[in-house]
Design a protein around this motif. Structure first.
Motif, PDB file in Angstrom:
ATOM      1  N   ASP A  84      21.910   0.485  41.566  1.00  0.00           N
ATOM      2  CA  ASP A  84      22.330  -0.478  42.587  1.00  0.00           C
ATOM      3  C   ASP A  84      21.399  -0.475  43.790  1.00  0.00           C
ATOM      4  O   ASP A  84      21.583  -1.235  44.738  1.00  0.00           O
ATOM      5  CB  ASP A  84      23.776  -0.208  43.033  1.00  0.00           C
ATOM      6  CG  ASP A  84      23.972   1.202  43.593  1.00  0.00           C
ATOM      7  OD1 ASP A  84      22.967   1.933  43.760  1.00  0.00           O
ATOM      8  OD2 ASP A  84      25.123   1.572  43.858  1.00  0.00           O
TER       9      ASP A  84
ATOM     10  N   ARG B 111      23.954  -8.683  40.181  1.00  0.00           N
ATOM     11  CA  ARG B 111      25.167  -8.882  39.399  1.00  0.00           C
ATOM     12  C   ARG B 111      24.912  -8.921  37.905  1.00  0.00           C
ATOM     13  O   ARG B 111      25.705  -8.422  37.124  1.00  0.00           O
ATOM     14  CB  ARG B 111      25.823 -10.199  39.855  1.00  0.00           C
ATOM     15  CG  ARG B 111      27.045 -10.591  39.064  1.00  0.00           C
ATOM     16  CD  ARG B 111      27.508 -11.997  39.435  1.00  0.00           C
ATOM     17  NE  ARG B 111      28.664 -12.398  38.642  1.00  0.00           N
ATOM     18  CZ  ARG B 111      29.118 -13.640  38.570  1.00  0.00           C
ATOM     19  NH1 ARG B 111      28.502 -14.618  39.238  1.00  0.00           N
ATOM     20  NH2 ARG B 111      30.174 -13.925  37.822  1.00  0.00           N
ATOM     21  N   TRP B 112      23.799  -9.531  37.512  1.00  0.00           N
ATOM     22  CA  TRP B 112      23.560  -9.807  36.102  1.00  0.00           C
ATOM     23  C   TRP B 112      22.750  -8.689  35.454  1.00  0.00           C
ATOM     24  O   TRP B 112      21.716  -8.257  35.985  1.00  0.00           O
ATOM     25  CB  TRP B 112      22.836 -11.138  35.940  1.00  0.00           C
ATOM     26  CG  TRP B 112      23.565 -12.275  36.582  1.00  0.00           C
ATOM     27  CD1 TRP B 112      23.253 -12.885  37.760  1.00  0.00           C
ATOM     28  CD2 TRP B 112      24.759 -12.900  36.115  1.00  0.00           C
ATOM     29  NE1 TRP B 112      24.168 -13.860  38.052  1.00  0.00           N
ATOM     30  CE2 TRP B 112      25.116 -13.900  37.054  1.00  0.00           C
ATOM     31  CE3 TRP B 112      25.570 -12.721  34.991  1.00  0.00           C
ATOM     32  CZ2 TRP B 112      26.233 -14.707  36.888  1.00  0.00           C
ATOM     33  CZ3 TRP B 112      26.687 -13.528  34.828  1.00  0.00           C
ATOM     34  CH2 TRP B 112      26.999 -14.506  35.769  1.00  0.00           C
TER      35      TRP B 112
ATOM     36  N   ALA C  80      27.457 -10.348  33.267  1.00  0.00           N
ATOM     37  CA  ALA C  80      27.642  -9.660  34.546  1.00  0.00           C
ATOM     38  C   ALA C  80      28.068  -8.219  34.336  1.00  0.00           C
ATOM     39  O   ALA C  80      28.793  -7.902  33.391  1.00  0.00           O
ATOM     40  CB  ALA C  80      28.679 -10.397  35.387  1.00  0.00           C
ATOM     41  N   ILE C  81      27.656  -7.346  35.236  1.00  0.00           N
ATOM     42  CA  ILE C  81      28.000  -5.934  35.121  1.00  0.00           C
ATOM     43  C   ILE C  81      29.502  -5.722  35.230  1.00  0.00           C
ATOM     44  O   ILE C  81      30.083  -4.900  34.501  1.00  0.00           O
ATOM     45  CB  ILE C  81      27.230  -5.090  36.168  1.00  0.00           C
ATOM     46  CG1 ILE C  81      27.548  -3.600  35.993  1.00  0.00           C
ATOM     47  CG2 ILE C  81      27.503  -5.562  37.584  1.00  0.00           C
ATOM     48  CD1 ILE C  81      27.208  -3.032  34.634  1.00  0.00           C
ATOM     49  N   ASP C  82      30.185  -6.468  36.101  1.00  0.00           N
ATOM     50  CA  ASP C  82      31.643  -6.345  36.196  1.00  0.00           C
ATOM     51  C   ASP C  82      32.310  -6.780  34.897  1.00  0.00           C
ATOM     52  O   ASP C  82      33.314  -6.191  34.470  1.00  0.00           O
ATOM     53  CB  ASP C  82      32.179  -7.176  37.364  1.00  0.00           C
ATOM     54  CG  ASP C  82      31.827  -6.586  38.718  1.00  0.00           C
ATOM     55  OD1 ASP C  82      31.492  -5.380  38.771  1.00  0.00           O
ATOM     56  OD2 ASP C  82      31.866  -7.327  39.719  1.00  0.00           O
ATOM     57  N   GLN C  83      31.765  -7.815  34.274  1.00  0.00           N
ATOM     58  CA  GLN C  83      32.310  -8.277  33.001  1.00  0.00           C
ATOM     59  C   GLN C  83      32.091  -7.236  31.915  1.00  0.00           C
ATOM     60  O   GLN C  83      32.952  -7.035  31.039  1.00  0.00           O
ATOM     61  CB  GLN C  83      31.661  -9.597  32.597  1.00  0.00           C
ATOM     62  CG  GLN C  83      32.335 -10.299  31.423  1.00  0.00           C
ATOM     63  CD  GLN C  83      33.722 -10.805  31.775  1.00  0.00           C
ATOM     64  OE1 GLN C  83      33.897 -11.468  32.785  1.00  0.00           O
ATOM     65  NE2 GLN C  83      34.716 -10.482  30.943  1.00  0.00           N
ATOM     66  N   TRP C  84      30.925  -6.561  31.952  1.00  0.00           N
ATOM     67  CA  TRP C  84      30.639  -5.506  30.983  1.00  0.00           C
ATOM     68  C   TRP C  84      31.719  -4.425  31.050  1.00  0.00           C
ATOM     69  O   TRP C  84      32.286  -4.020  30.041  1.00  0.00           O
ATOM     70  CB  TRP C  84      29.251  -4.919  31.261  1.00  0.00           C
ATOM     71  CG  TRP C  84      28.757  -3.942  30.238  1.00  0.00           C
ATOM     72  CD1 TRP C  84      29.419  -3.499  29.119  1.00  0.00           C
ATOM     73  CD2 TRP C  84      27.483  -3.300  30.222  1.00  0.00           C
ATOM     74  NE1 TRP C  84      28.635  -2.609  28.421  1.00  0.00           N
ATOM     75  CE2 TRP C  84      27.448  -2.471  29.067  1.00  0.00           C
ATOM     76  CE3 TRP C  84      26.374  -3.339  31.060  1.00  0.00           C
ATOM     77  CZ2 TRP C  84      26.333  -1.678  28.749  1.00  0.00           C
ATOM     78  CZ3 TRP C  84      25.266  -2.553  30.742  1.00  0.00           C
ATOM     79  CH2 TRP C  84      25.247  -1.733  29.609  1.00  0.00           C
ATOM     80  N   GLN C  85      32.036  -3.987  32.274  1.00  0.00           N
ATOM     81  CA  GLN C  85      33.057  -2.955  32.425  1.00  0.00           C
ATOM     82  C   GLN C  85      34.428  -3.471  31.981  1.00  0.00           C
ATOM     83  O   GLN C  85      35.165  -2.780  31.265  1.00  0.00           O
ATOM     84  CB  GLN C  85      33.125  -2.475  33.879  1.00  0.00           C
ATOM     85  CG  GLN C  85      34.212  -1.434  34.105  1.00  0.00           C
ATOM     86  CD  GLN C  85      34.069  -0.724  35.430  1.00  0.00           C
ATOM     87  OE1 GLN C  85      33.613   0.407  35.498  1.00  0.00           O
ATOM     88  NE2 GLN C  85      34.471  -1.394  36.512  1.00  0.00           N
ATOM     89  N   GLU C  86      34.779  -4.688  32.392  1.00  0.00           N
ATOM     90  CA  GLU C  86      36.080  -5.248  32.038  1.00  0.00           C
ATOM     91  C   GLU C  86      36.228  -5.386  30.527  1.00  0.00           C
ATOM     92  O   GLU C  86      37.279  -5.049  29.950  1.00  0.00           O
ATOM     93  CB  GLU C  86      36.246  -6.610  32.714  1.00  0.00           C
ATOM     94  CG  GLU C  86      37.578  -7.295  32.427  1.00  0.00           C
ATOM     95  CD  GLU C  86      37.684  -8.651  33.111  1.00  0.00           C
ATOM     96  OE1 GLU C  86      38.322  -9.554  32.525  1.00  0.00           O
ATOM     97  OE2 GLU C  86      37.131  -8.803  34.229  1.00  0.00           O
TER      98      GLU C  86
ATOM     99  N   GLN D  67      29.826   2.710  41.287  1.00  0.00           N
ATOM    100  CA  GLN D  67      31.081   1.957  41.221  1.00  0.00           C
ATOM    101  C   GLN D  67      31.579   1.761  39.791  1.00  0.00           C
ATOM    102  O   GLN D  67      32.544   1.030  39.568  1.00  0.00           O
ATOM    103  CB  GLN D  67      30.896   0.575  41.869  1.00  0.00           C
ATOM    104  CG  GLN D  67      30.430   0.612  43.321  1.00  0.00           C
ATOM    105  CD  GLN D  67      30.187  -0.789  43.847  1.00  0.00           C
ATOM    106  OE1 GLN D  67      31.067  -1.644  43.819  1.00  0.00           O
ATOM    107  NE2 GLN D  67      28.969  -1.044  44.325  1.00  0.00           N
ATOM    108  N   TYR D  68      30.939   2.430  38.832  1.00  0.00           N
ATOM    109  CA  TYR D  68      31.264   2.179  37.431  1.00  0.00           C
ATOM    110  C   TYR D  68      31.322   3.487  36.647  1.00  0.00           C
ATOM    111  O   TYR D  68      30.578   4.426  36.919  1.00  0.00           O
ATOM    112  CB  TYR D  68      30.212   1.256  36.792  1.00  0.00           C
ATOM    113  CG  TYR D  68      30.059  -0.061  37.509  1.00  0.00           C
ATOM    114  CD1 TYR D  68      30.878  -1.134  37.207  1.00  0.00           C
ATOM    115  CD2 TYR D  68      29.092  -0.218  38.508  1.00  0.00           C
ATOM    116  CE1 TYR D  68      30.751  -2.342  37.876  1.00  0.00           C
ATOM    117  CE2 TYR D  68      28.951  -1.420  39.184  1.00  0.00           C
ATOM    118  CZ  TYR D  68      29.788  -2.480  38.859  1.00  0.00           C
ATOM    119  OH  TYR D  68      29.658  -3.665  39.530  1.00  0.00           O
TER     120      TYR D  68
END
Length: 364
Positions: A190, A236-237, A290-296, A325-326
């Protein structure tokens, strides 16, 4: 050497090659990038005379003036490819034309003299032919080949060089990652980015890798095997690892990988896997993720597998992903079935165990 004479390389055999017994011992468990073959290729370029003085000659150190441009302004590009031992004898290269095209594109992006593609291919063929005994046998073993080009004009001036040296060296290799490990753990950077729009992200130049080393060191300190970079604009991506492309496998059997928008290296292994996946009837999307989508998706179970790929690492499963954060696991943390099928399909073609329906092998 004029362009019309591009495939003419003078061969100077090494008068003191490594003894057969010593070479055979080295090939039993080759350490990646530490042991080199008996020969190398060198070809010189000058603005006035073009490409000339192409030789296959004994492996040796280079002698450079302290003002050589590559040492100050980083005009340097390289490729990574492999030669494989075939079951029936002999050897083969895998898609050398693709490497030649990418090498030319990298040269143009770095304002370097483009090497004719036919000369690139013949230089690699010539080195493999003379050093075929250095190709190791065994599962996952190969002869790793490193063509590279550096700016050699000796002048402290910020400009494209008028002189270049193209070289090819080779080393026997086994597995890139620790043998027996079912997957790797990634660290999400990050703080650092690998490439920005308009930069050199889609060129295979040393500066891209140098810029990734601080992030890789951070990943190592955090107990991870590799770093994964996000885009430089939104952070993000998901883009790629320090030296590998990345793929995602979902519960519906589809596969996704980030698109080639100029900031990601167009991997030849990446392209090959897309073709093989579609051969298997799998849907493949080249779309942002997206990294958030990867985690979700990993937590919900929608994402079943993820893997990294490249010439050195081939296909490597991603088990865990960490960051400030992950912290999540992909699937069961091991190698998934789709990843395994794709890896086996690629290795079977590269090692000549199945029909090469795409014409990817260049048999020597």
């Amino acid at each position: 050497m004029r362009t019309s004479d591009a495939q003419t390389l003078i061969v100077e055999k090494n008068p003191n090659p490594v003894a057969d017994s010593e070479r055979d011992a080295l090939l039993l468990n080759p350490v990646f990038g530490r042991v080199f073959t008996d020969h190398m290729v060198t070809i010189e370029y000058s603005r006035e005379r073009g490409w000339q003085n192409g030789k296959v000659r004994p492996h040796a150190a280079l002698q450079l003036d302290l003002a050589t441009l590559v040492l100050h302004y980083a005009q340097e590009i390289f490729e990574g490819m492999k030669a494989y031992r075939l079951p029936e004898g002999g050897s083969t290269l895998f898609r050398p034309g693709a490497n030649a095209r990418r090498f030319r594109n990298s040269a143009e992006r770095l304002a370097m003299a483009p090497l004719p593609e036919e000369l690139f291919i013949e230089s690699v063929r010539a080195l493999v032919r003379i050093d075929q005994k250095w190709i190791p046998g065994g599962d996952g073993a190969a002869l790793y080949i490193r063509p590279f080009m550096i700016a050699t004009e000796a002048v402290l001036g910020m400009k494209p060089s008028a002189e270049y040296l193209y070289c090819v060296v080779a080393c026997p290799v086994g597995s890139y990652f620790k043998v027996g490990s079912p997957s790797v753990t990634l660290w999400i950077s990050d703080q650092y980015t690998r490439a920005a729009p308009g930069g050199t992200g889609d060129a295979k130049c040393g500066g891209n890798y140098a810029a990734s080393l601080a992030a890789q060191a951070e990943a190592t300190r955090e107990g991870c095997d590799q770093v994964v970079f996000l885009d430089a604009v939104e952070r993000r991506w998901v883009e790629e690892l320090g030296g590998m492309n990345v793929f995602f496998v979902f519960d519906d059997g589809s596969i996704q990988t980030p698109p080639l928008t100029g900031t990601i290296l167009p991997g030849i292994t990446r392209d090959s896997l897309i073709v093989l996946a579609r051969d298997m009837g799998l849907a493949v999307r080249e779309e942002p993720y997206a990294i958030d989508q990867w985690q979700e998706d990993a937590l919900s179970g929608r994402l079943r597998e993820a893997f990294a790929c490249g010439t050195a690492a081939v296909v490597t499963s991603i088990g865990n992903v960490k960051g400030r954060q992950y912290n999540f696991t992909v699937g069961d943390g091991g190698a998934g079935p789709v990843t395994g099928r794709l890896k086996d399909a690629l290795l079977d073609i590269q090692n000549g165990r199945v029909e090469d329906r795409h014409g990817w092998l260049d048999r020597l």
